[in-house]
Scaffold this motif. Structure first.
Motif, PDB file in Angstrom:
ATOM      1  N   PRO A 137       2.677   8.356  -8.008  1.00  0.00           N
ATOM      2  CA  PRO A 137       2.791   9.505  -8.061  1.00  0.00           C
ATOM      3  C   PRO A 137       3.878   9.734  -9.640  1.00  0.00           C
ATOM      4  O   PRO A 137       4.101  11.013 -10.448  1.00  0.00           O
ATOM      5  CB  PRO A 137       4.115  10.184  -6.772  1.00  0.00           C
ATOM      6  N   ARG A 138       4.202   8.254 -10.034  1.00  0.00           N
ATOM      7  CA  ARG A 138       5.409   8.530 -11.518  1.00  0.00           C
ATOM      8  C   ARG A 138       4.274   7.511 -12.443  1.00  0.00           C
ATOM      9  O   ARG A 138       4.769   7.671 -13.306  1.00  0.00           O
ATOM     10  CB  ARG A 138       6.035   7.659 -10.845  1.00  0.00           C
ATOM     11  N   GLY A 139       2.507   7.699 -12.187  1.00  0.00           N
ATOM     12  CA  GLY A 139       1.846   7.614 -12.958  1.00  0.00           C
ATOM     13  C   GLY A 139       1.825   6.009 -13.510  1.00  0.00           C
ATOM     14  O   GLY A 139       2.309   5.487 -14.766  1.00  0.00           O
ATOM     15  N   MET A 140       2.772   5.154 -12.402  1.00  0.00           N
ATOM     16  CA  MET A 140       3.098   4.090 -12.760  1.00  0.00           C
ATOM     17  C   MET A 140       1.794   2.565 -12.333  1.00  0.00           C
ATOM     18  O   MET A 140       2.158   2.050 -11.790  1.00  0.00           O
ATOM     19  CB  MET A 140       4.292   3.244 -12.398  1.00  0.00           C
ATOM     20  N   ASP A 141       0.420   3.276 -11.932  1.00  0.00           N
ATOM     21  CA  ASP A 141      -0.633   2.771 -11.630  1.00  0.00           C
ATOM     22  C   ASP A 141      -0.524   1.503 -12.177  1.00  0.00           C
ATOM     23  O   ASP A 141      -1.385   0.421 -11.514  1.00  0.00           O
ATOM     24  CB  ASP A 141      -1.451   2.778 -11.823  1.00  0.00           C
ATOM     25  N   ASP A 142       0.186   0.978 -13.444  1.00  0.00           N
ATOM     26  CA  ASP A 142      -0.396  -0.581 -14.522  1.00  0.00           C
ATOM     27  C   ASP A 142       0.679  -1.452 -14.052  1.00  0.00           C
ATOM     28  O   ASP A 142       1.353  -2.413 -14.854  1.00  0.00           O
ATOM     29  CB  ASP A 142      -0.607   0.482 -15.822  1.00  0.00           C
ATOM     30  N   TYR A 143       1.755  -1.001 -12.874  1.00  0.00           N
ATOM     31  CA  TYR A 143       2.446  -2.190 -12.494  1.00  0.00           C
ATOM     32  C   TYR A 143       2.027  -2.937 -11.582  1.00  0.00           C
ATOM     33  O   TYR A 143       1.754  -2.161 -10.301  1.00  0.00           O
ATOM     34  CB  TYR A 143       3.844  -1.332 -11.934  1.00  0.00           C
ATOM     35  N   LYS A 144       2.435  -3.935 -12.024  1.00  0.00           N
ATOM     36  CA  LYS A 144       2.893  -5.104 -10.184  1.00  0.00           C
ATOM     37  C   LYS A 144       3.605  -5.523  -9.987  1.00  0.00           C
ATOM     38  O   LYS A 144       4.815  -5.167 -10.044  1.00  0.00           O
ATOM     39  CB  LYS A 144       1.306  -6.157 -10.373  1.00  0.00           C
ATOM     40  N   VAL A 145       3.577  -6.244  -8.437  1.00  0.00           N
ATOM     41  CA  VAL A 145       4.744  -5.996  -7.664  1.00  0.00           C
ATOM     42  C   VAL A 145       5.399  -7.542  -7.030  1.00  0.00           C
ATOM     43  O   VAL A 145       4.299  -8.099  -6.799  1.00  0.00           O
ATOM     44  CB  VAL A 145       5.248  -5.607  -6.613  1.00  0.00           C
ATOM     45  N   MET A 146       5.880  -8.307  -8.439  1.00  0.00           N
ATOM     46  CA  MET A 146       5.763  -9.887  -7.651  1.00  0.00           C
ATOM     47  C   MET A 146       7.479  -9.613  -6.827  1.00  0.00           C
ATOM     48  O   MET A 146       8.515  -9.580  -7.356  1.00  0.00           O
ATOM     49  CB  MET A 146       7.267 -10.057  -9.536  1.00  0.00           C
ATOM     50  N   MET A 147       7.500 -10.339  -6.415  1.00  0.00           N
ATOM     51  CA  MET A 147       8.172 -10.993  -4.788  1.00  0.00           C
ATOM     52  C   MET A 147       8.943 -11.904  -5.586  1.00  0.00           C
ATOM     53  O   MET A 147       8.200 -12.752  -5.798  1.00  0.00           O
ATOM     54  CB  MET A 147       7.801 -11.183  -3.708  1.00  0.00           C
ATOM     55  N   GLU A 202       0.980  -0.426   0.266  1.00  0.00           N
ATOM     56  CA  GLU A 202      -0.188  -0.150  -0.237  1.00  0.00           C
ATOM     57  C   GLU A 202       0.906   1.211  -0.167  1.00  0.00           C
ATOM     58  O   GLU A 202       0.790   2.416  -0.439  1.00  0.00           O
ATOM     59  CB  GLU A 202      -0.789  -0.017   1.156  1.00  0.00           C
ATOM     60  N   THR A 203       2.312   1.268   0.899  1.00  0.00           N
ATOM     61  CA  THR A 203       3.144   2.444   0.924  1.00  0.00           C
ATOM     62  C   THR A 203       3.724   2.655  -0.640  1.00  0.00           C
ATOM     63  O   THR A 203       3.706   3.587  -0.617  1.00  0.00           O
ATOM     64  CB  THR A 203       3.986   1.726   1.766  1.00  0.00           C
ATOM     65  N   PHE A 204       3.847   1.260  -0.952  1.00  0.00           N
ATOM     66  CA  PHE A 204       4.736   1.339  -2.408  1.00  0.00           C
ATOM     67  C   PHE A 204       4.150   1.924  -3.529  1.00  0.00           C
ATOM     68  O   PHE A 204       3.904   2.693  -4.295  1.00  0.00           O
ATOM     69  CB  PHE A 204       5.198   0.095  -3.102  1.00  0.00           C
ATOM     70  N   GLU A 205       2.483   1.566  -3.439  1.00  0.00           N
ATOM     71  CA  GLU A 205       1.338   2.400  -4.149  1.00  0.00           C
ATOM     72  C   GLU A 205       1.121   3.867  -4.517  1.00  0.00           C
ATOM     73  O   GLU A 205       1.533   4.491  -5.506  1.00  0.00           O
ATOM     74  CB  GLU A 205       0.835   2.128  -4.122  1.00  0.00           C
ATOM     75  N   SER A 206       1.179   3.397  -2.547  1.00  0.00           N
ATOM     76  CA  SER A 206       0.666   5.255  -2.680  1.00  0.00           C
ATOM     77  C   SER A 206       1.955   5.783  -3.205  1.00  0.00           C
ATOM     78  O   SER A 206       1.954   7.819  -3.621  1.00  0.00           O
ATOM     79  CB  SER A 206      -0.144   5.971  -1.302  1.00  0.00           C
ATOM     80  N   HIS A 207       3.119   6.306  -2.556  1.00  0.00           N
ATOM     81  CA  HIS A 207       4.660   6.863  -2.431  1.00  0.00           C
ATOM     82  C   HIS A 207       5.040   6.786  -3.776  1.00  0.00           C
ATOM     83  O   HIS A 207       5.750   7.262  -4.092  1.00  0.00           O
ATOM     84  CB  HIS A 207       5.215   6.942  -1.251  1.00  0.00           C
ATOM     85  N   ILE A 208       5.451   5.506  -4.489  1.00  0.00           N
ATOM     86  CA  ILE A 208       6.475   5.331  -5.753  1.00  0.00           C
ATOM     87  C   ILE A 208       5.307   5.422  -7.140  1.00  0.00           C
ATOM     88  O   ILE A 208       5.831   6.011  -7.521  1.00  0.00           O
ATOM     89  CB  ILE A 208       6.770   4.488  -5.578  1.00  0.00           C
ATOM     90  N   LEU A 209       5.096   4.135  -7.018  1.00  0.00           N
ATOM     91  CA  LEU A 209       3.734   4.316  -8.214  1.00  0.00           C
ATOM     92  C   LEU A 209       2.632   5.042  -8.738  1.00  0.00           C
ATOM     93  O   LEU A 209       3.053   5.732  -9.933  1.00  0.00           O
ATOM     94  CB  LEU A 209       3.423   2.995  -7.906  1.00  0.00           C
TER      95      LEU A 209
END
Length: 431
Positions: A101-111, A92-99
């Protein structure tokens, strides 16, 4: 235990593969911020920062407090890829603070597995799965990891030699010239395009292009905005995926969170590791555009995919440093100070030149012997710093982004003193 006894156990029991300890021959006992202290009580300024795994310094107090509280409260220590509170909070924090704000809402995070090479391996597999092709285009002086797939992308001969003499996993890739590989007057982008357009070049249609925007181990070669944009266009034109290896140059090291932000490109995948946890804990991830996330459950897995303790510290990192632009501004201001200090140093050595950008800079002093001598003298004076480049010819600064400006200047002063001594010795020997 004395320093001698403690070091003896390493010589007796640790593999010959050990590396950094050979250049920094002391036993470290504690660290804080941008300083490390050894068993003899000597304190060193750290211009290595865990090879960019400690962008926020050693033992950040807020991360440390959060981690201790998590552990003492019986928080999850290991959860495979199960749902946990801490994973949710990190995402949630990575989504709100990184993705976002940089217009990168179309990315998923794979661990992925816990280190950068694991993220690269996952990217290679997914690119081949998505495109149905095998060939991956990589670049001269690139470094992408030490496991067999990632090693195939790596250019360094000594690193590749560790895999033995047979092809093994070091196949299925094409090595192309990086930006500036043949000097400033040679346009490698047009050369690459020419090879791809020639049906008789012998180059198979690529599944992906992968490059580091700033080559860390390769000698701090920094790609221009035009070159990065050009590679992105070539990837799109040829139906290949674009993978950005932002493991060492990411998490603010370049002056922005991702080192490609100024270029305005949106890769298909971005690898992240090193300072992703903020605390030096193993943590790697692969950012994937949503349309490419075609994995089947457990098709790529690993016991340590997603480090819960790293979720805790990584979340604090994002909240503390990336909630707004203030930290980024500070990093960029320190980068100016670093450039100025390194220019003074470069001026001491005929033919030396600055390399890199942001807080990932160094000085090409012309030879590995000279660079190693400088770093050894600096260590004696209380500065931890390493070399990079094909022949270790670059003195490389990877100081924490949180370093106080006075500590940064003190380290640069030590480095300047080491350079002057090495230059004088080298001059006498030449005469």
């Amino acid at each position: 235990m004395s320093t001698t006894v403690t070091k003896d156990i390493f010589e007796r029991r640790e593999s010959e593969a050990r590396s950094y300890c050979r250049n920094f021959d002391t036993v470290f006992t504690k660290a804080a911020g941008s300083e490390m202290t050894d068993a003899d009580g000597k304190t060193y300024i750290d211009f290595l920062a865990g090879c960019s795994s400690l962008n926020y310094g050693h033992n950040d107090p807020d991360m440390k407090t959060a981690l201790v509280e998590h552990i003492m409260g019986d928080g999850i220590a290991h959860g495979l890829d199960m749902y946990t509170t801490e994973k949710a909070r990190f995402l949630e924090t990575f989504e709100s603070h990184i993705l976002k704000p940089r217009g990168m809402d179309d990315y998923k995070v794979m661990m992925t597995g816990p280190t950068g090479t694991n993220a690269v391996e996952a990217a290679m597999k997914l690119a081949r799965k998505v495109t149905g092709r095998r060939n991956i285009i990589t670049f001269s002086n690139g470094f992408h990891g030490m496991t067999m797939g990632a090693l195939s992308l790596t250019g360094n001969a000594s690193k590749r030699a560790g895999a033995g003499n047979s092809c093994g996993g070091l196949c299925g890739v094409t090595h192309m010239p990086y930006d500036g590989a043949f000097g400033a007057g040679v346009d490698t982008l047009s050369q690459i395009e020419m090879m791809l357009e020639n049906s008789s070049s012998g180059i198979d249609a690529p599944a992906a292009f992968i490059f580091e925007p700033i080559q860390g181990e390769g000698g701090l070669n920094a790609a221009s905005i035009e070159w990065m944009q050009g590679i992105a266009k070539l990837a799109e034109k040829h139906g290949a995926m674009l993978i950005i290896d932002d493991i060492q140059s990411g998490c603010g090291r370049s002056g922005t969170y991702f080192s490609i932000e100024e270029a305005g490109i949106k890769p298909d995948m971005i690898t992240q590791a090193k300072s992703l946890s903020g605390f030096g804990l193993p943590f790697a991830a692969l950012l994937i555009k949503k349309q490419h996330d075609i994995w089947k459950p457990a098709e790529h897995n690993g016991t340590f995919r997603g480090n819960t303790h790293a979720f805790v510290t990584g979340r604090v990192t994002l909240e503390k440093f990336w909630a707004d632009d203030s930290f980024q501004t500070q990093v960029q201001e320190k980068a100016v100070q670093l450039t100025a200090g390194l220019q003074v140093i470069a001026d001491e050595i005929p033919g030396a030149k600055l390399k890199g950008r942001g807080m990932m800079q160094g000085v090409d002093v012309g030879s590995g012997e000279m660079a190693s001598d400088i770093c050894a003298r600096a260590f004696e004076k209380g500065l931890i710093i390493e070399t990079s480049g094909a022949d270790d010819e670059v003195v490389k600064v990877l100081v924490a982004l949180t370093v106080p400006t006075e500590t940064l200047q003190k380290g640069l002063d030590i480095l300047l003193e080491a350079v002057r001594e090495a230059s004088a010795t080298n001059k006498i020997a030449a005469e």
